[in-house]
Design a protein around this motif. Structure first.
Motif, short mmCIF file in Angstrom:
data_model
loop_
_atom_site.label_atom_id
_atom_site.label_comp_id
_atom_site.label_asym_id
_atom_site.label_seq_id
_atom_site.Cartn_x
_atom_site.Cartn_y
_atom_site.Cartn_z
N VAL A 92 0.87 -1.00 0.16
CA VAL A 92 0.05 -0.08 0.02
C VAL A 92 0.95 1.23 -0.04
N PHE A 93 0.74 1.98 -1.30
CA PHE A 93 1.79 3.10 -1.27
C PHE A 93 1.22 4.29 -0.81
N SER A 94 1.97 5.07 0.19
CA SER A 94 1.37 6.54 0.60
C SER A 94 1.42 7.29 -0.73
N ARG A 95 0.84 8.73 -0.73
CA ARG A 95 1.02 9.57 -1.95
C ARG A 95 2.54 9.94 -2.01
N ALA A 96 2.92 10.12 -0.70
CA ALA A 96 4.50 10.80 -0.49
C ALA A 96 5.47 9.64 -1.23
N GLU A 97 5.40 8.38 -0.77
CA GLU A 97 5.98 7.38 -1.38
C GLU A 97 5.84 7.45 -3.14
N LEU A 98 4.65 7.56 -3.46
CA LEU A 98 4.68 7.46 -4.98
C LEU A 98 5.08 8.91 -5.54
N VAL A 150 -7.05 2.78 -0.63
CA VAL A 150 -7.11 2.35 0.60
C VAL A 150 -7.31 3.68 1.67
N ARG A 151 -8.21 3.78 2.05
CA ARG A 151 -8.74 4.88 2.71
C ARG A 151 -7.79 5.50 3.79
N LYS A 196 -4.80 5.81 3.59
CA LYS A 196 -3.31 5.49 3.40
C LYS A 196 -2.78 5.79 2.15
N GLY A 197 -3.45 5.51 1.16
CA GLY A 197 -3.10 5.77 -0.12
C GLY A 197 -3.75 4.75 -1.31
N TYR A 198 -2.81 4.28 -2.17
CA TYR A 198 -2.99 3.35 -3.05
C TYR A 198 -2.19 1.90 -3.11
N VAL A 199 -3.14 1.02 -3.50
CA VAL A 199 -2.52 -0.43 -3.98
C VAL A 199 -2.90 -0.91 -5.37
N LEU A 200 -2.13 -1.54 -5.86
CA LEU A 200 -2.46 -2.16 -7.13
C LEU A 200 -3.75 -3.22 -6.97
#
Length: 240
Positions: A189-195, A228-229, A231-235
């Motif tokens: 699960v990627f945070s926006r900052a990670e991406l 992912v509410r 947290k960010g996004y996941v494939l």
């Protein structure tokens, strides 16, 4: 649902690795030989078998292939006409002509007409398989950069997303970079900052991630990337 869609959905559900195999068009009007050849090649390729030049043109218009096997004596045209037509329209797919026309002049015409290889009938399946492998060596080198995402395939080396129907959807460099980062860690699960830090330029703002996720979803399917509410996004694992 079309036959192609059913096949791709079946691969996605039962054998996802099949989605990463080379996509091969087999043009052979002899029912018995076509069926046998398809069955022999099915372990290593995603084979689509058609029996006329018109059907082959339609399939190429609907999507791309990694290689093609083309018979010459067809009910509606000489298979070499198809090859010439593909080359004239800019299609570079490797083509092997497989035919009973084995005179030197026929072979020269085939190769000069745009075929990459020429094999005469009757033929050894081992030789056919070896010739296909030789034509596809470039594909094998790139295949590690293709990713199955549910019933979609992302080709990072060409920045293309391939739909369950075989249609290719072009992505921008930024969209492809974002998707590749997520494909390399499909369960993370990627945070926006990670991406933002891995897929975009240093001067990009945080909202850029949401914008490009939206672009990718619009071009492909909404659940290719899941939110992912908090947290960010996941494939995702999109299915037809």
């Amino acid at each position: 649902m079309t036959d192609d869609t059913q096949q791709m959905t079946s691969y996605a559900l039962n054998d996802p690795a099949k989605l990463l195999q080379p996509r091969l068009l087999l043009l052979e009007d002899d029912e018995r030989l076509g069926q046998i050849t398809k069955e022999l090649l099915d372990d290593e390729y995603r084979v689509e078998w058609v029996t006329s030049g018109a059907q082959a043109k339609s399939r190429f218009a609907a999507g791309s292939f990694d290689a093609a096997i083309v018979d010459r004596r067809l009910p509606d045209m000489d298979g070499l006409e198809l090859v010439r037509s593909l080359r004239a329209s800019g299609v570079t797919t490797p083509v092997l002509i497989l035919t009973a026309l084995g005179a030197v002049g026929d072979i020269v015409d085939g190769l000069d007409g745009g075929a990459n290889d020429y094999l005469t009938k009757p033929f050894s399946f081992k030789e056919l398989d070896a010739r296909l492998r030789a034509m596809l060596r470039g594909y094998d080198a790139e295949r590690g950069d293709s990713y199955g995402i549910g019933d979609w395939v992302f080709h990072a080396h060409t920045a293309m997303a391939e739909s369950p129907q075989g249609d290719l959807v072009p992505l921008t460099a930024a969209e492809a970079a974002l998707l590749k980062v997520m494909c390399d860690s499909p369960d993370h699960v990627f945070s926006r900052a990670e991406l933002l830090g891995t897929a975009f330029r240093p001067d990009a703002v945080e909202g850029t991630v949401d914008t490009y996720v939206s672009y990718i979803r619009q071009k492909t399917t909404r659940d290719i990337i899941l939110t992912v509410r908090g947290k960010g996004y996941v494939l995702g694992r999109p299915e037809e």
